[in-house]
Structure formats: structure tokens, C-alpha cells
Scaffold this motif. Structure first.
Motif, short mmCIF file in Angstrom:
data_model
loop_
_atom_site.label_atom_id
_atom_site.label_comp_id
_atom_site.label_asym_id
_atom_site.label_seq_id
_atom_site.Cartn_x
_atom_site.Cartn_y
_atom_site.Cartn_z
N ALA A 1 0.88 -1.17 0.00
CA ALA A 1 0.00 0.00 0.00
C ALA A 1 0.92 1.22 0.00
O ALA A 1 1.86 1.29 0.79
CB ALA A 1 -0.88 -0.01 1.24
N VAL A 2 0.67 2.18 -0.92
CA VAL A 2 1.61 3.28 -1.13
C VAL A 2 0.92 4.63 -0.99
O VAL A 2 -0.12 4.87 -1.60
CB VAL A 2 2.27 3.19 -2.53
CG1 VAL A 2 3.31 4.28 -2.71
CG2 VAL A 2 2.89 1.81 -2.75
N PHE A 3 1.53 5.51 -0.20
CA PHE A 3 1.04 6.87 0.03
C PHE A 3 2.12 7.83 -0.48
O PHE A 3 3.31 7.59 -0.27
CB PHE A 3 0.80 7.06 1.53
CG PHE A 3 -0.48 7.76 1.85
CD1 PHE A 3 -1.68 7.40 1.25
CD2 PHE A 3 -0.51 8.80 2.76
CE1 PHE A 3 -2.86 8.05 1.55
CE2 PHE A 3 -1.69 9.45 3.07
CZ PHE A 3 -2.87 9.07 2.46
N CYS A 4 1.72 8.93 -1.16
CA CYS A 4 2.67 9.82 -1.84
C CYS A 4 2.50 11.27 -1.42
O CYS A 4 1.42 11.69 -1.03
CB CYS A 4 2.41 9.79 -3.35
SG CYS A 4 2.30 8.16 -4.04
N LYS A 5 3.60 12.03 -1.58
CA LYS A 5 3.56 13.46 -1.30
C LYS A 5 4.56 14.17 -2.22
O LYS A 5 5.71 13.76 -2.32
CB LYS A 5 3.95 13.74 0.15
CG LYS A 5 3.95 15.22 0.50
CD LYS A 5 4.28 15.42 1.97
CE LYS A 5 4.31 16.87 2.36
NZ LYS A 5 3.00 17.49 2.46
N THR A 6 4.11 15.23 -2.87
CA THR A 6 5.01 16.07 -3.66
C THR A 6 5.73 17.00 -2.70
O THR A 6 5.10 17.62 -1.85
CB THR A 6 4.20 16.89 -4.69
OG1 THR A 6 3.50 15.96 -5.52
CG2 THR A 6 5.09 17.76 -5.54
#
Length: 180
Positions: free
Chosen positions: A67-72
Motif C-alpha cells: 500500500a503506497v502513500f505519496c507526497k510532492t
């Protein structure tokens, strides 16, 4: 608790030996799920406890291994060297492995850290540390082996937090994410 006192002592020792430059805090707001093709279902909500922000991640088992969570973060100007650290509380019965990935440079080259195990616990908080200067990242250039350096480290554009959960559901609480 004894754990809290031990953690406070470690934090104090770290302060004394640390570089005098201030750590760069990474805001826990503004994260979102990776494209559904690449991730198991994951949701995050920022909660405040004792005046401190925490990111509560809830994820479900699914068709991929993680499960992958992203942030710029390109406007944050993260230093490309030092240690990325964060506290994680795994409020699940199962142990999980977590990684942090960086997208760097004009081409958004993908570099993923080696996996760090976080034990399931009702109370414990673990500190995850990833040394940005070590050759322990996997990327296309390393044929997906964890033996490469972070290229274009001074141009970090995005972060990803991955939980290798396979078919298992769980909850992680992330706090104090920074590069020092």
C-alpha cells in the motif's frame, strides 16, 4: 513509562551529537494514495494528539504487495543527504515492512529504500531511520537491487511511503518525519 524515558534520553543524546543545522520537517498533511494500479487500498488522515500532528494510515490487503502513500515535496527543498527519520506506531497484530521512496531530478527517477520491519504492538513506537548517503536504494539503474545511491539527491521532487502488506489489513501512525 520506561519506554518514554528511554526515548527522551535517546532524543537528548541525538541532539547533542547532531549537526547544528536545523532538521527539515516534512508536513504530514498533503499525502495521497498512489494510483490504484500500483497500490493496495490506503487512506490517511491527519490527527492531532498532544498538539502534535500525526498521520494515521489505514490500509487493506489487495492485489499488489504493498500500500503506497505519496507526497510532492519539490518546493520543500529537502536536503539530499542526512537521515530521514520518523516515528511509527504499528497498531496492527501483524508485523509489516515499510520503505520510503524518492523521486528525484528532472526525470523523477525512482529510488526505494531497503525495507524496515515495524512490529505490531498496542503501545510501542519505533523510530525508522534511512541514511540518504548510503548505497542501499533500489532503482531501475540497479536492476531493482538495494545497492545504489540516491541520484539527484539535491532535487527530491516527491516521497512515497510504502507498507508491504500483501493481503493483510492494518493501521500505522506516523509522526515527526524529518531530514536531519
Amino acid at each position: 513509562s520506561a519506554f518514554g524515558a528511554e526515548e527522551a534520553k535517546k532524543a537528548e543524546e541525538k541532539k547533542e551529537s547532531a549537526d547544528p543545522t536545523e532538521p527539515v520537517a516534512i508536513d504530514l498533511a498533503g499525502w495521497e494514495s498512489e494510483d490504484k494500479k500500483y497500490t493496495n487500498p490506503i487512506e490517511g488522515v491527519v490527527v492531532e494528539e498532544d498538539g502534535k500532528k500525526q498521520l494515521k494510515l489505514t490500509f487493506k490487503g489487495g492485489e499488489t504487495d504493498k500500500a503506497v502513500f505519496c507526497k510532492t515535496v519539490d518546493k520543500l527543498k529537502l536536503p539530499g543527504k542526512g537521515i530521514l527519520s520518523f516515528r511509527v506506531a504499528n497498531r496492527s497484530e501483524d508485523d509489516f515492512q515499510v520503505t520510503v521512496a524518492f523521486k528525484t531530478g528532472k526525470a523523477y527517477a525512482f529510488h526505494e529504500s531497503k525495507r524496515v520491519k515495524v512490529k505490531g504492538s498496542k503501545e510501542d513506537i519505533e523510530i525508522v531511520e534511512i541514511d540518504l548517503t548510503e548505497s542501499t536504494f533500489k532503482s531501475e539503474a540497479t536492476k531493482w537491487e538495494n545497492n545504489g545511491a540516491l541520484t539527484d539527491a539535491g532535487q527530491i521532487k516527491a516521497l512515497q511511503l510504502a507498507v508491504y502488506n500483501g493481503k493483510k489489513d492494518g493501521t500505522l501512525i506516523i509522526s515527526r518525519m524529518e531530514v536531519a
